[in-house]
Design a protein around this motif. Structure first.
Motif, short mmCIF file in Angstrom:
data_model
loop_
_atom_site.label_atom_id
_atom_site.label_comp_id
_atom_site.label_asym_id
_atom_site.label_seq_id
_atom_site.Cartn_x
_atom_site.Cartn_y
_atom_site.Cartn_z
N ALA A 120 -5.04 12.06 -14.67
CA ALA A 120 -3.98 11.76 -13.70
C ALA A 120 -4.54 11.83 -12.29
O ALA A 120 -5.51 12.54 -12.02
CB ALA A 120 -2.81 12.72 -13.84
N VAL A 121 -3.87 11.10 -11.40
CA VAL A 121 -4.13 11.21 -9.96
C VAL A 121 -2.79 11.24 -9.27
O VAL A 121 -1.90 10.43 -9.58
CB VAL A 121 -4.99 10.04 -9.43
N ARG A 122 -2.64 12.18 -8.36
CA ARG A 122 -1.43 12.29 -7.54
C ARG A 122 -1.81 12.03 -6.09
O ARG A 122 -2.87 12.45 -5.65
CB ARG A 122 -0.82 13.69 -7.65
N VAL A 123 -0.91 11.37 -5.37
CA VAL A 123 -1.13 11.09 -3.95
C VAL A 123 0.11 11.53 -3.19
O VAL A 123 1.23 11.20 -3.56
CB VAL A 123 -1.41 9.59 -3.70
N SER A 124 -0.12 12.27 -2.11
CA SER A 124 0.96 12.72 -1.24
C SER A 124 0.79 12.09 0.14
O SER A 124 -0.31 12.06 0.68
CB SER A 124 0.93 14.24 -1.10
N GLU A 125 1.91 11.58 0.67
CA GLU A 125 1.94 11.10 2.05
C GLU A 125 2.54 12.13 2.99
O GLU A 125 2.26 12.12 4.18
CB GLU A 125 2.78 9.82 2.15
N THR A 155 6.47 14.89 -0.69
CA THR A 155 6.50 13.73 -1.59
C THR A 155 5.17 13.53 -2.29
O THR A 155 4.10 13.70 -1.69
CB THR A 155 6.86 12.44 -0.83
N TRP A 156 5.24 13.18 -3.58
CA TRP A 156 4.06 12.89 -4.39
C TRP A 156 4.33 11.68 -5.26
O TRP A 156 5.45 11.50 -5.75
CB TRP A 156 3.73 14.08 -5.31
N ALA A 157 3.31 10.88 -5.49
CA ALA A 157 3.36 9.81 -6.49
C ALA A 157 2.21 10.08 -7.45
O ALA A 157 1.12 10.53 -7.05
CB ALA A 157 3.18 8.45 -5.83
N GLU A 158 2.45 9.82 -8.73
CA GLU A 158 1.44 10.13 -9.74
C GLU A 158 1.18 8.93 -10.62
O GLU A 158 2.11 8.21 -11.00
CB GLU A 158 1.93 11.30 -10.60
N VAL A 170 0.86 -1.18 0.00
CA VAL A 170 0.00 0.00 0.00
C VAL A 170 0.90 1.24 0.00
O VAL A 170 1.09 1.90 1.02
CB VAL A 170 -0.97 -0.01 1.20
N THR A 171 1.47 1.50 -1.17
CA THR A 171 2.35 2.65 -1.34
C THR A 171 1.55 3.81 -1.94
O THR A 171 0.42 3.62 -2.42
CB THR A 171 3.50 2.31 -2.30
N ALA A 172 2.14 4.99 -1.95
CA ALA A 172 1.49 6.14 -2.60
C ALA A 172 1.26 5.84 -4.08
O ALA A 172 0.23 6.24 -4.64
CB ALA A 172 2.35 7.39 -2.41
#
Length: 118
Positions: free
Chosen positions: A103-108, A112-115, A81-83
């Motif tokens: 697109a969807v970006r997720v920040s923890e 940091t962001w993952a897209e 369960v990573t970004a």
């Protein structure tokens, strides 16, 4: 091309059990997540929108009901369960309901962001 984005926030825990036990992310921990959804279109609709922001209300309900203050390993049913995995999950959920999703970006964390941008 026109683009719009909207942010959604939730807090949740997770544990990356595939990592070595001494890795900090292998331990149970949590984040204040930010999910940013991007929708795009070459043309605007009859109201001058790519999509009415109100049309994203089901995503807010989905996040609030299924993800907020939950353990993400249980929610998604796997150990990774990573970004990046969350970005893919939310992209697929949105794309199935909002075809303009690009697109969807997720920040923890604030830095940091993952897209996911297929």
């Amino acid at each position: 091309m026109f683009r719009i984005t909207k942010e959604f926030h939730f807090s949740a825990s997770h544990q990356l059990t595939s990592l070595p036990p001494d890795h900090q992310c292998a331990r149970l921990h949590g984040h204040n997540y930010i999910v940013e959804v991007e929708l795009s279109g070459k043309e605007l609709n009859e109201h001058g929108f790519v999509r009415d922001y109100h049309d994203l209300a089901p995503l807010k309900r989905y996040i609030d009901d299924k993800f907020d203050h939950r353990h993400l390993n249980d929610v998604l049913g796997h150990e990774k369960v990573t970004a990046e995995c969350l970005a893919r999950h939310f992209y697929e959920w949105c794309k199935a309901r909002l075809p303009e999703t690009t697109a969807v970006r997720v920040s923890e964390t604030p830095k940091t962001w993952a897209e996911c941008r297929p």
